[in-house]
Design a protein around this motif. Structure first.
Motif, PDB file in Angstrom:
ATOM      1  N   THR A  69      33.317  38.031  30.630  1.00  0.00           N
ATOM      2  CA  THR A  69      32.880  38.697  31.867  1.00  0.00           C
ATOM      3  C   THR A  69      32.805  40.203  31.667  1.00  0.00           C
ATOM      4  O   THR A  69      31.826  40.859  32.043  1.00  0.00           O
ATOM      5  CB  THR A  69      33.858  38.366  33.009  1.00  0.00           C
ATOM      6  N   VAL A  70      33.845  40.773  31.052  1.00  0.00           N
ATOM      7  CA  VAL A  70      33.891  42.224  30.860  1.00  0.00           C
ATOM      8  C   VAL A  70      32.850  42.676  29.855  1.00  0.00           C
ATOM      9  O   VAL A  70      32.252  43.745  30.006  1.00  0.00           O
ATOM     10  CB  VAL A  70      35.311  42.651  30.436  1.00  0.00           C
ATOM     11  N   LEU A  71      32.589  41.875  28.815  1.00  0.00           N
ATOM     12  CA  LEU A  71      31.579  42.248  27.827  1.00  0.00           C
ATOM     13  C   LEU A  71      30.219  42.483  28.474  1.00  0.00           C
ATOM     14  O   LEU A  71      29.443  43.325  28.014  1.00  0.00           O
ATOM     15  CB  LEU A  71      31.455  41.162  26.759  1.00  0.00           C
ATOM     16  N   ARG A 127      37.106  61.494  31.698  1.00  0.00           N
ATOM     17  CA  ARG A 127      36.648  60.245  32.281  1.00  0.00           C
ATOM     18  C   ARG A 127      36.618  60.347  33.795  1.00  0.00           C
ATOM     19  O   ARG A 127      37.458  61.004  34.408  1.00  0.00           O
ATOM     20  CB  ARG A 127      37.580  59.089  31.887  1.00  0.00           C
ATOM     21  N   ALA A 128      35.648  59.678  34.389  1.00  0.00           N
ATOM     22  CA  ALA A 128      35.578  59.639  35.853  1.00  0.00           C
ATOM     23  C   ALA A 128      36.732  58.797  36.381  1.00  0.00           C
ATOM     24  O   ALA A 128      37.152  57.818  35.768  1.00  0.00           O
ATOM     25  CB  ALA A 128      34.251  59.037  36.296  1.00  0.00           C
ATOM     26  N   ALA A 129      37.242  59.200  37.526  1.00  0.00           N
ATOM     27  CA  ALA A 129      38.355  58.467  38.111  1.00  0.00           C
ATOM     28  C   ALA A 129      37.896  57.079  38.530  1.00  0.00           C
ATOM     29  O   ALA A 129      36.806  56.895  39.080  1.00  0.00           O
ATOM     30  CB  ALA A 129      38.897  59.228  39.326  1.00  0.00           C
ATOM     31  N   ALA A 130      38.711  56.083  38.255  1.00  0.00           N
ATOM     32  CA  ALA A 130      38.368  54.715  38.612  1.00  0.00           C
ATOM     33  C   ALA A 130      38.738  54.447  40.061  1.00  0.00           C
ATOM     34  O   ALA A 130      39.659  55.068  40.614  1.00  0.00           O
ATOM     35  CB  ALA A 130      39.113  53.745  37.702  1.00  0.00           C
ATOM     36  N   PRO A 131      38.040  53.534  40.749  1.00  0.00           N
ATOM     37  CA  PRO A 131      38.407  53.198  42.120  1.00  0.00           C
ATOM     38  C   PRO A 131      39.780  52.558  42.140  1.00  0.00           C
ATOM     39  O   PRO A 131      40.194  51.905  41.176  1.00  0.00           O
ATOM     40  CB  PRO A 131      37.324  52.192  42.535  1.00  0.00           C
ATOM     41  N   PRO A 132      40.547  52.741  43.226  1.00  0.00           N
ATOM     42  CA  PRO A 132      41.886  52.153  43.287  1.00  0.00           C
ATOM     43  C   PRO A 132      41.822  50.637  43.228  1.00  0.00           C
ATOM     44  O   PRO A 132      40.882  50.020  43.730  1.00  0.00           O
ATOM     45  CB  PRO A 132      42.429  52.654  44.630  1.00  0.00           C
ATOM     46  N   ALA A 133      42.815  50.055  42.599  1.00  0.00           N
ATOM     47  CA  ALA A 133      42.855  48.597  42.480  1.00  0.00           C
ATOM     48  C   ALA A 133      43.100  47.969  43.844  1.00  0.00           C
ATOM     49  O   ALA A 133      43.880  48.481  44.654  1.00  0.00           O
ATOM     50  CB  ALA A 133      43.957  48.180  41.514  1.00  0.00           C
ATOM     51  N   ALA A 134      42.421  46.856  44.073  1.00  0.00           N
ATOM     52  CA  ALA A 134      42.610  46.152  45.333  1.00  0.00           C
ATOM     53  C   ALA A 134      43.960  45.462  45.349  1.00  0.00           C
ATOM     54  O   ALA A 134      44.436  44.965  44.332  1.00  0.00           O
ATOM     55  CB  ALA A 134      41.494  45.124  45.518  1.00  0.00           C
ATOM     56  N   ASP A 135      44.607  45.441  46.501  1.00  0.00           N
ATOM     57  CA  ASP A 135      45.896  44.786  46.649  1.00  0.00           C
ATOM     58  C   ASP A 135      45.657  43.342  47.078  1.00  0.00           C
ATOM     59  O   ASP A 135      45.114  43.097  48.165  1.00  0.00           O
ATOM     60  CB  ASP A 135      46.730  45.516  47.700  1.00  0.00           C
ATOM     61  N   ASP A 182      47.586  48.137  28.646  1.00  0.00           N
ATOM     62  CA  ASP A 182      47.536  47.518  29.971  1.00  0.00           C
ATOM     63  C   ASP A 182      46.104  47.130  30.325  1.00  0.00           C
ATOM     64  O   ASP A 182      45.869  46.084  30.940  1.00  0.00           O
ATOM     65  CB  ASP A 182      48.086  48.481  31.028  1.00  0.00           C
ATOM     66  N   ALA A 183      45.140  47.973  29.956  1.00  0.00           N
ATOM     67  CA  ALA A 183      43.736  47.652  30.231  1.00  0.00           C
ATOM     68  C   ALA A 183      43.322  46.374  29.523  1.00  0.00           C
ATOM     69  O   ALA A 183      42.655  45.503  30.095  1.00  0.00           O
ATOM     70  CB  ALA A 183      42.850  48.812  29.811  1.00  0.00           C
ATOM     71  N   LEU A 184      43.731  46.234  28.257  1.00  0.00           N
ATOM     72  CA  LEU A 184      43.361  45.043  27.493  1.00  0.00           C
ATOM     73  C   LEU A 184      43.993  43.797  28.101  1.00  0.00           C
ATOM     74  O   LEU A 184      43.353  42.734  28.174  1.00  0.00           O
ATOM     75  CB  LEU A 184      43.791  45.208  26.043  1.00  0.00           C
ATOM     76  N   ALA A 185      45.231  43.905  28.567  1.00  0.00           N
ATOM     77  CA  ALA A 185      45.893  42.757  29.190  1.00  0.00           C
ATOM     78  C   ALA A 185      45.141  42.318  30.438  1.00  0.00           C
ATOM     79  O   ALA A 185      44.952  41.118  30.681  1.00  0.00           O
ATOM     80  CB  ALA A 185      47.341  43.115  29.520  1.00  0.00           C
ATOM     81  N   ASP A 186      44.704  43.258  31.248  1.00  0.00           N
ATOM     82  CA  ASP A 186      43.940  42.912  32.455  1.00  0.00           C
ATOM     83  C   ASP A 186      42.606  42.285  32.096  1.00  0.00           C
ATOM     84  O   ASP A 186      42.145  41.350  32.754  1.00  0.00           O
ATOM     85  CB  ASP A 186      43.727  44.158  33.312  1.00  0.00           C
ATOM     86  N   VAL A 187      41.956  42.812  31.059  1.00  0.00           N
ATOM     87  CA  VAL A 187      40.661  42.257  30.634  1.00  0.00           C
ATOM     88  C   VAL A 187      40.819  40.806  30.217  1.00  0.00           C
ATOM     89  O   VAL A 187      39.978  39.952  30.545  1.00  0.00           O
ATOM     90  CB  VAL A 187      40.073  43.096  29.490  1.00  0.00           C
ATOM     91  N   ALA A 208      39.436  45.660  38.778  1.00  0.00           N
ATOM     92  CA  ALA A 208      39.594  47.086  39.078  1.00  0.00           C
ATOM     93  C   ALA A 208      40.742  47.684  38.284  1.00  0.00           C
ATOM     94  O   ALA A 208      40.718  48.849  37.907  1.00  0.00           O
ATOM     95  CB  ALA A 208      39.833  47.270  40.577  1.00  0.00           C
ATOM     96  N   GLY A 209      41.744  46.854  37.993  1.00  0.00           N
ATOM     97  CA  GLY A 209      42.922  47.353  37.301  1.00  0.00           C
ATOM     98  C   GLY A 209      42.634  47.808  35.888  1.00  0.00           C
ATOM     99  O   GLY A 209      43.138  48.846  35.451  1.00  0.00           O
ATOM    100  N   TRP A 210      41.824  47.059  35.115  1.00  0.00           N
ATOM    101  CA  TRP A 210      41.583  47.491  33.735  1.00  0.00           C
ATOM    102  C   TRP A 210      40.840  48.813  33.689  1.00  0.00           C
ATOM    103  O   TRP A 210      41.054  49.623  32.790  1.00  0.00           O
ATOM    104  CB  TRP A 210      40.892  46.402  32.922  1.00  0.00           C
ATOM    105  N   ARG A 211      39.962  49.042  34.666  1.00  0.00           N
ATOM    106  CA  ARG A 211      39.266  50.338  34.705  1.00  0.00           C
ATOM    107  C   ARG A 211      40.237  51.467  35.031  1.00  0.00           C
ATOM    108  O   ARG A 211      40.152  52.561  34.462  1.00  0.00           O
ATOM    109  CB  ARG A 211      38.126  50.290  35.719  1.00  0.00           C
TER     110      ARG A 211
END
Length: 424
Positions: free
Chosen positions: A295-297, A221-229, A283-288, A270-273
């Motif tokens: 929105t994610v769909l 998988r391609a690396a996801a961008p870092p989550a925004a703080d 954890d991804a599902l919780a963020d979604v 950004a976190g779920w990605r």
């Protein structure tokens, strides 16, 4: 009457055929009882021969030898016939082919009638897909197994995990299937196995003790961008979050909380990605769910939708899983993700509800779209089970022939051979 040699031979063959048929209809006693019968018969004939006049002794001895030879042939014939299929027990209770076995908080053991044993580690789910006189097939859905197969000259065992098959003769090893990483791990304790799979060389990968290997067919998988703080200053946030010039009007009293909510939602987006890229499906599902499923769909990629569907399925949220899989099929029709979604929809119908007809339709969709895909062996094998469970005999024979032609040593090969021969 003058009989020619070939006439005598033909008559002998017919007599032999009738004898074989008669033997098939006879109830066969145990091997030990048959041997004792041979010995008793020989002893009785020998005693009678010793008491008879010398003129009859030779004839009786020959008769005894013929009878002993005939019984010996019957004994050898009976032993050469295939034995009964193996049976197994789950923690002392009889096991059934096709029934899922789950180990929750503690290890669960499967004991087979040939002395072999399969232990499920906590958190593991597996099932015995078939049994035969020479071995069994075990499907590992997730988790780890400790497998100890008793060695015999013609033993045939297969442990399947994902698109991989571990072929065993007689050995002991640990095998783990990681559903999130789509990775098979094999650690040998004793003996030797051969691992087959779509991304392994055609002859398979031989693994001998004390070797350990890890195999995956999944593309990295391609690396996801870092989550925004969300605590970062506005200047450190992504440009898309900065107010535009046209929006520079004085803020209302309620606008500061609204502005704070936007970067928080984006952080979860950004976190779920990031969690998907790290294989952290829960954890991804919780963020979604925090961002909003709808929105994610509409925004997630095809592979992301399939991964989120698997996250929901493993979290025992089948309705949510179906939404993700169906979105992958609608938005990315014809892609690898759409085909994988069809397989997983079939898998949920098969495992979760026993809806054999629905499951078989989805497996057929996958096989039509990806006939040589990584999941094709399992999709075809499960289709075969669906046809058998629905008692669609003609369909089962057709699928069995396809399976044997494509995967003669596959995990469902024993079942396919039985159904191809007309067995229910």
């Amino acid at each position: 009457m003058d009989l020619r040699t070939k006439d005598v031979e033909a008559l002998g063959r017919r007599i032999a055929a009738h004898q074989d048929a008669a033997l098939e209809r006879l109830a066969r006693p145990r091997a030990a009882d048959r041997l004792q019968a041979i010995y008793r018969k020989e002893a009785a004939l020998s005693l009678r021969a010793s008491a008879a006049p010398s003129s009859r002794r030779v004839g009786l001895a020959l008769a005894a030898a013929c009878v002993a030879a005939a019984f010996a042939l019957v004994f050898v014939f009976a032993l050469s016939r295939p034995g009964d299929p193996l049976t197994y027990r789950v923690e002392g209770s009889p096991g059934a082919v096709g029934r899922w076995v789950a180990a929750d908080a503690s290890r669960v053991g499967l004991d087979f009638s040939d002395g072999s044993r399969v232990d499920l580690a906590p958190g593991t789910r597996a099932r015995v897909t078939e049994v035969g006189p020479l071995g069994a097939g075990v499907l590992l859905e997730r988790g780890s197994l400790r497998v100890r197969v008793v060695h015999r000259g013609d033993t045939r065992w297969v442990v399947a995990g994902g698109p991989f098959e571990v072929h065993v003769i007689g050995t002991e090893f640990d095998v783990t299937w990681d559903t999130e990483a789509e990775e098979l791990a094999v650690s040998m304790i004793a003996g030797r196995v051969r691992v087959l799979g779509p991304c392994v060389e055609p002859s398979g990968r031989a693994v001998a003790a004390p070797e350990s290997i890890r195999l995956t067919c999944a593309a990295p998988r391609a690396a996801a961008p870092p989550a925004a703080d969300p605590r970062a200053s506005p200047s450190a946030r992504a440009p898309a979050l900065l107010p535009s010039a046209s929006a520079a009007a004085p803020a209302s009293p309620a606008s500061p909380p609204a502005r704070a909510a936007a970067p928080l939602a984006e952080a979860h987006s950004a976190g779920w990605r990031a969690h998907l890229a790290a294989g952290k499906l829960g954890d991804a599902l919780a963020d979604v769910e925090l961002v909003g499923v709808d929105t994610v769909l509409g925004r997630a990629g095809g592979a992301e939708l399939v991964d989120l569907g698997s996250a929901a399925r493993l979290a025992r949220k089948p309705d949510l899983a179906a939404r993700f899989y169906e979105a992958a099929r609608q938005r990315f029709a014809g892609s690898d993700a759409a085909a994988a979604a069809a397989y997983h929809l079939g898998r949920m119908a098969f495992d979760g509800r026993g809806a054999w007809a629905e499951a078989e339709r989805w497996f057929a969709v996958y096989l039509a779209e990806r006939p040589r895909g990584a999941l094709a062996p399992e999709a075809l094998g499960r289709s075969l089970e669906c046809a058998r469970n629905l008692r669609l005999h003609a369909r089962a024979r057709e699928l069995a022939a396809r399976y044997l032609a494509a995967y003669p040593n596959g995990a469902h090969a024993g079942l396919a051979a039985a159904l191809a021969g007309g067995a229910d």
